[in-house]
Scaffold this motif. Structure first.
Motif, PDB file in Angstrom:
ATOM      1  N   SER A 173      31.562 -33.083  68.534  1.00 16.93           N
ATOM      2  CA  SER A 173      31.456 -31.690  68.110  1.00 16.93           C
ATOM      3  C   SER A 173      31.435 -30.789  69.341  1.00 16.93           C
ATOM      4  CB  SER A 173      30.176 -31.471  67.309  1.00 16.93           C
ATOM      5  OG  SER A 173      29.059 -31.629  68.163  1.00 16.93           O
ATOM      6  N   ARG A 174      31.753 -29.530  69.140  1.00 15.65           N
ATOM      7  CA  ARG A 174      31.753 -28.601  70.264  1.00 15.65           C
ATOM      8  C   ARG A 174      30.380 -28.526  70.907  1.00 15.65           C
ATOM      9  NH1 ARG A 174      33.705 -23.297  68.349  1.00 15.65           N
ATOM     10  NH2 ARG A 174      31.540 -23.020  67.765  1.00 15.65           N
ATOM     11  N   ALA A 213      27.326 -29.624  75.668  1.00 21.06           N
ATOM     12  CA  ALA A 213      26.079 -30.133  76.244  1.00 21.06           C
ATOM     13  C   ALA A 213      26.330 -31.298  77.205  1.00 21.06           C
ATOM     14  CB  ALA A 213      25.130 -30.567  75.126  1.00 21.06           C
ATOM     15  N   GLY A 214      27.609 -31.695  77.344  1.00 23.08           N
ATOM     16  CA  GLY A 214      27.945 -32.749  78.296  1.00 23.08           C
ATOM     17  C   GLY A 214      27.677 -34.156  77.795  1.00 23.08           C
ATOM     18  N   LEU A 215      27.417 -34.296  76.501  1.00 25.20           N
ATOM     19  CA  LEU A 215      27.162 -35.625  75.944  1.00 25.20           C
ATOM     20  C   LEU A 215      28.450 -36.432  75.916  1.00 25.20           C
ATOM     21  CD1 LEU A 215      24.819 -34.561  72.997  1.00 25.20           C
ATOM     22  CD2 LEU A 215      24.186 -35.357  75.301  1.00 25.20           C
ATOM     23  N   GLN A 216      28.340 -37.708  76.261  1.00 26.03           N
ATOM     24  CA  GLN A 216      29.536 -38.553  76.382  1.00 26.03           C
ATOM     25  C   GLN A 216      29.888 -39.286  75.090  1.00 26.03           C
ATOM     26  OE1 GLN A 216      31.492 -38.918  79.377  1.00 26.03           O
ATOM     27  NE2 GLN A 216      30.351 -37.046  79.729  1.00 26.03           N
ATOM     28  N   HIS A 217      28.948 -39.435  74.206  1.00 29.70           N
ATOM     29  CA  HIS A 217      29.239 -40.156  72.965  1.00 29.70           C
ATOM     30  C   HIS A 217      29.820 -39.210  71.914  1.00 29.70           C
ATOM     31  CE1 HIS A 217      25.052 -38.701  72.558  1.00 29.70           C
ATOM     32  NE2 HIS A 217      25.503 -38.355  71.385  1.00 29.70           N
TER      33      HIS A 217
END
Lengths: 157, 157, 157
Positions: free
Chosen positions: A43-44, A49-53
């Protein structure tokens, strides 16, 4: 690299991607990626938020193949298809071997009874191997505008 | 044939097609086809079953002209317009005289009171005469994702 | 002017326009216009009647900047984003300094809670300064298919 040739090759890859999903030729889909690829649907909010999953995550072509196998065997979802519409594709050269591209898309979902709805909207962020024909995805991030989609997502976007 | 020139010509034809329908210049629409043309609007299920007919079927430019004349005279339907959005167009040369192309599309329907809805989604499968400018359709198959659309279809898609 | 180069430049401008709006980088948006520009959002009915005003009207880059400043300060509207999908872009040379272009678009609106709807459909009618890179809009008319949109329109389309 000849710029127009690279653009044509990128366009063909992105069109082939959409075609094999929308035509339900999902077994052809992993072959559009290099062996050591990364495919993430997120999701955007997570992306920013820089999350990789993501809601879908694959780190190799083998994981893409597994996903399609599971999808074909499960069959617990109501049959449906997508129709993707992709907007103009922006292409930038990264170096002699890799191009990056981004594009907007929507996916319309069509249920078996013909019911049609706007299912997903978002952005494709791509890194593409341009060293051999046909081009293949090194990385495809599918960044969805909405976070509401998760549980309904079976077929890759 | 120069590949880029053919692609530009095909793009222009497909854009002109959408423009004349969405602008309600329907009288210009038959002129985008060769005299001995084939225009079919069908559903994916019918198309995959190999059926040749459709919810709209025309086997010559004259039949396209007749359709528009009838539509203008009838006027029994609530006034509406479409807005077509076409995705990236894939073009392949068939031979020196014919190109084939396919593309995804959606059509938004806008009623007279401004009510807007996703009306149709599907695929254009085209065979195009590239021997003279402007290019013209030899065949345009409009393959709709949903079969629910039939009775509402007045204006060509 | 080299035709392919002009088309690429126009495509890049139109993609950059959509990107900065959909990414909420609205402060970058006025810079896509020349100083003495014209930006109008209007309805098809008003446009066909030859009316020059619109639901949004700006006659200089300064007015575009003012609009974004006001929008950022006001914050009285429920947060939302757009996702634009633009169809194939038709480009014509006007002369050595100006190109004209037109394209169809839809905008999907995504609310903060993830609710997604088809918000706007219409047409971009552009005049573009092609004398220096990057290209900039001299005029962008956004002609909406529906007139129902007015009060909801905060972010430029």
């Amino acid at each position: 690299m000849n710029e127009v040739a690279v653009r044509l090759g990128v366009n063909e890859l992105i069109a082939a991607y959409v075609d094999c999903i929308d035509d339900d030729r999902l077994e052809d889909w992993p072959d559009l990626f290099v062996e050591q690829c990364r495919y993430v649907v997120t999701s955007r909010a997570s992306h920013e938020a820089g999350l990789q999953h993501g809601v879908i995550y694959a780190a190799s072509r083998g994981m893409l193949i597994d996903r399609i196998t599971a999808l074909r065997q499960a069959n617990i979802f109501e049959p449906h298809r997508y129709r993707h519409i992709v907007g103009p594709i922006s292409v930038e050269h990264v170096d002699a071997t890799v191009a990056s591209a981004h594009s907007n898309f929507i996916a319309v979902r069509v249920m078996h009874d013909g019911e049609m709805s706007l299912f997903a909207a978002g952005r494709y962020l791509d890194r593409i191997d341009v060293t051999s024909q046909p081009y293949r995805f090194i990385e495809r991030l599918v960044v969805l505008d909405s976070q509401k989609i998760d549980t309904l997502l079976v077929i890759p976007l």
